[in-house]
Write a protein that holds these residues in place. Structure first.
Motif, PDB file in Angstrom:
ATOM      1  N   GLY A  41      -5.362 -27.377  55.955  1.00 51.61           N
ATOM      2  CA  GLY A  41      -5.241 -26.147  56.737  1.00 51.61           C
ATOM      3  C   GLY A  41      -3.895 -25.987  57.391  1.00 51.61           C
ATOM      4  N   GLY A  42      -3.000 -26.921  57.165  1.00 52.11           N
ATOM      5  CA  GLY A  42      -1.697 -26.865  57.795  1.00 52.11           C
ATOM      6  C   GLY A  42      -0.754 -25.851  57.199  1.00 52.11           C
ATOM      7  N   SER A  43      -1.058 -25.377  56.011  1.00 47.00           N
ATOM      8  CA  SER A  43      -0.218 -24.395  55.355  1.00 47.00           C
ATOM      9  C   SER A  43      -1.083 -23.249  54.859  1.00 47.00           C
ATOM     10  CB  SER A  43       0.525 -25.035  54.187  1.00 47.00           C
ATOM     11  OG  SER A  43       1.352 -24.110  53.539  1.00 47.00           O
ATOM     12  N   VAL A  44      -0.666 -22.027  55.155  1.00 40.68           N
ATOM     13  CA  VAL A  44      -1.398 -20.840  54.703  1.00 40.68           C
ATOM     14  C   VAL A  44      -0.394 -19.845  54.121  1.00 40.68           C
ATOM     15  CG1 VAL A  44      -3.269 -21.126  56.368  1.00 40.68           C
ATOM     16  CG2 VAL A  44      -1.282 -19.731  56.966  1.00 40.68           C
ATOM     17  N   TYR A  45      -0.939 -18.955  53.317  1.00 37.24           N
ATOM     18  CA  TYR A  45      -0.088 -17.964  52.659  1.00 37.24           C
ATOM     19  C   TYR A  45      -0.934 -16.709  52.445  1.00 37.24           C
ATOM     20  CZ  TYR A  45       3.008 -16.015  49.041  1.00 37.24           C
ATOM     21  OH  TYR A  45       3.847 -15.210  48.315  1.00 37.24           O
ATOM     22  N   TYR A  46      -0.323 -15.535  52.698  1.00 37.46           N
ATOM     23  CA  TYR A  46      -1.063 -14.283  52.617  1.00 37.46           C
ATOM     24  C   TYR A  46      -0.382 -13.309  51.662  1.00 37.46           C
ATOM     25  CZ  TYR A  46      -3.420 -15.937  56.806  1.00 37.46           C
ATOM     26  OH  TYR A  46      -4.151 -16.688  57.701  1.00 37.46           O
ATOM     27  N   GLY A  47      -1.205 -12.497  51.040  1.00 40.20           N
ATOM     28  CA  GLY A  47      -0.667 -11.385  50.289  1.00 40.20           C
ATOM     29  C   GLY A  47      -0.103 -10.333  51.238  1.00 40.20           C
ATOM     30  N   ASP A  48       0.860  -9.588  50.771  1.00 39.76           N
ATOM     31  CA  ASP A  48       1.535  -8.625  51.643  1.00 39.76           C
ATOM     32  C   ASP A  48       0.580  -7.579  52.215  1.00 39.76           C
ATOM     33  OD1 ASP A  48       4.620  -8.526  49.688  1.00 39.76           O
ATOM     34  OD2 ASP A  48       3.946  -9.885  51.286  1.00 39.76           O
ATOM     35  N   SER A  49      -0.413  -7.197  51.444  1.00 39.90           N
ATOM     36  CA  SER A  49      -1.295  -6.111  51.875  1.00 39.90           C
ATOM     37  C   SER A  49      -2.234  -6.514  53.005  1.00 39.90           C
ATOM     38  CB  SER A  49      -2.110  -5.592  50.688  1.00 39.90           C
ATOM     39  OG  SER A  49      -2.913  -6.622  50.160  1.00 39.90           O
ATOM     40  N   VAL A  50      -2.369  -7.817  53.276  1.00 40.84           N
ATOM     41  CA  VAL A  50      -3.310  -8.257  54.307  1.00 40.84           C
ATOM     42  C   VAL A  50      -2.640  -9.000  55.461  1.00 40.84           C
ATOM     43  CG1 VAL A  50      -5.117  -8.424  52.558  1.00 40.84           C
ATOM     44  CG2 VAL A  50      -3.899 -10.497  53.281  1.00 40.84           C
ATOM     45  N   LYS A  51      -1.348  -9.217  55.364  1.00 41.75           N
ATOM     46  CA  LYS A  51      -0.642  -9.943  56.419  1.00 41.75           C
ATOM     47  C   LYS A  51      -0.829  -9.267  57.767  1.00 41.75           C
ATOM     48  CE  LYS A  51       3.120 -12.103  53.848  1.00 41.75           C
ATOM     49  NZ  LYS A  51       4.551 -12.020  53.505  1.00 41.75           N
ATOM     50  N   GLY A  52      -1.134 -10.080  58.762  1.00 38.51           N
ATOM     51  CA  GLY A  52      -1.331  -9.558  60.108  1.00 38.51           C
ATOM     52  C   GLY A  52      -2.725  -9.036  60.374  1.00 38.51           C
ATOM     53  N   ARG A  53      -3.541  -8.915  59.335  1.00 39.05           N
ATOM     54  CA  ARG A  53      -4.909  -8.408  59.509  1.00 39.05           C
ATOM     55  C   ARG A  53      -5.958  -9.449  59.141  1.00 39.05           C
ATOM     56  NH1 ARG A  53      -6.737  -4.407  56.445  1.00 39.05           N
ATOM     57  NH2 ARG A  53      -5.387  -4.871  54.656  1.00 39.05           N
ATOM     58  N   PHE A  54      -5.661 -10.292  58.170  1.00 33.83           N
ATOM     59  CA  PHE A  54      -6.611 -11.296  57.706  1.00 33.83           C
ATOM     60  C   PHE A  54      -6.124 -12.675  58.129  1.00 33.83           C
ATOM     61  CE2 PHE A  54      -8.400  -8.950  53.713  1.00 33.83           C
ATOM     62  CZ  PHE A  54      -8.667  -7.829  54.500  1.00 33.83           C
ATOM     63  N   THR A  55      -7.089 -13.556  58.360  1.00 33.94           N
ATOM     64  CA  THR A  55      -6.771 -14.945  58.718  1.00 33.94           C
ATOM     65  C   THR A  55      -7.647 -15.876  57.897  1.00 33.94           C
ATOM     66  OG1 THR A  55      -6.209 -14.303  60.987  1.00 33.94           O
ATOM     67  CG2 THR A  55      -6.643 -16.639  60.568  1.00 33.94           C
ATOM     68  N   ILE A  56      -7.019 -16.810  57.213  1.00 34.03           N
ATOM     69  CA  ILE A  56      -7.758 -17.813  56.453  1.00 34.03           C
ATOM     70  C   ILE A  56      -7.792 -19.102  57.266  1.00 34.03           C
ATOM     71  CG2 ILE A  56      -5.718 -18.574  55.150  1.00 34.03           C
ATOM     72  CD1 ILE A  56      -7.586 -18.975  52.719  1.00 34.03           C
ATOM     73  N   SER A  57      -8.932 -19.773  57.244  1.00 34.04           N
ATOM     74  CA  SER A  57      -9.068 -21.030  57.969  1.00 34.04           C
ATOM     75  C   SER A  57     -10.086 -21.889  57.237  1.00 34.04           C
ATOM     76  CB  SER A  57      -9.511 -20.781  59.414  1.00 34.04           C
ATOM     77  OG  SER A  57     -10.791 -20.168  59.451  1.00 34.04           O
ATOM     78  N   ARG A  58     -10.175 -23.145  57.637  1.00 34.41           N
ATOM     79  CA  ARG A  58     -11.144 -24.019  56.973  1.00 34.41           C
ATOM     80  C   ARG A  58     -11.723 -25.001  57.967  1.00 34.41           C
ATOM     81  NH1 ARG A  58      -8.380 -26.310  52.023  1.00 34.41           N
ATOM     82  NH2 ARG A  58     -10.342 -27.441  51.799  1.00 34.41           N
ATOM     83  N   ASP A  59     -12.952 -25.410  57.679  1.00 31.91           N
ATOM     84  CA  ASP A  59     -13.629 -26.448  58.436  1.00 31.91           C
ATOM     85  C   ASP A  59     -14.131 -27.454  57.411  1.00 31.91           C
ATOM     86  OD1 ASP A  59     -15.291 -28.094  59.887  1.00 31.91           O
ATOM     87  OD2 ASP A  59     -16.144 -26.491  61.084  1.00 31.91           O
ATOM     88  N   ASN A  60     -13.371 -28.477  57.192  1.00 35.82           N
ATOM     89  CA  ASN A  60     -13.735 -29.446  56.154  1.00 35.82           C
ATOM     90  C   ASN A  60     -15.013 -30.206  56.513  1.00 35.82           C
ATOM     91  OD1 ASN A  60     -11.613 -28.730  54.474  1.00 35.82           O
ATOM     92  ND2 ASN A  60     -10.247 -30.302  55.291  1.00 35.82           N
ATOM     93  N   GLU A  61     -15.310 -30.330  57.771  1.00 31.59           N
ATOM     94  CA  GLU A  61     -16.555 -30.996  58.168  1.00 31.59           C
ATOM     95  C   GLU A  61     -17.765 -30.164  57.754  1.00 31.59           C
ATOM     96  OE1 GLU A  61     -16.816 -34.094  59.325  1.00 31.59           O
ATOM     97  OE2 GLU A  61     -14.649 -34.148  59.006  1.00 31.59           O
TER      98      GLU A  61
END
Length: 121
Positions: free
Chosen positions: A53-73
């Motif tokens: 989860g230390g690195s994320v990347y977004y498509g231009d059309s969703v930047k600033g509106r969408f957030t990706i995250s993960r909970d490996n547990e």
């Protein structure tokens, strides 16, 4: 195996949170991406997240509106979608690969079956 869920019908400006749950191999083994495909359009990259989860990347059309995250547990990756627009309407897919934070669909090895997101005015 990946299972995307959380889609539904929402009004413009609203929010939804999608989940991508893994079964079998732990999700921490993979970098995860979200893609979407609207009727008559090509599959579009939305976001990707690295194993930790230390690195994320977004498509231009969703930047600033969408957030990706993960909970490996919890063996789950999330896509928090805010300020939704009609053009966000699509089937959303999560996918996994071991290369890292990449945006090309062809580099993803494992795909879930998708969840429908419909944004109405």
């Amino acid at each position: 195996q990946l299972q995307a869920s959380g889609g539904g019908l929402v009004q413009t400006g609203g929010s939804l949170r999608l989940s991508c749950a893994a079964s079998g191999r732990p999700i921490r083994s993979y970098a995860i991406g979200w893609f979407r495909q609207a009727p008559g359009k090509e599959r579009e990259f939305v976001a990707a997240i690295s194993w930790t989860g230390g690195s994320v990347y977004y498509g231009d059309s969703v930047k600033g509106r969408f957030t990706i995250s993960r909970d490996n547990e919890q063996n789950t990756v999330y896509l928090q979608m805010s300020s939704l627009k009609i053009e966000d309407t699509a089937v959303y897919y999560c996918a996994a690969q071991t290369l890292g934070v990449v945006s090309r669909a062809a580099e993803y090895d494992h795909w879930g079956q998708g969840t429908q997101v419909t944004v109405s005015s």
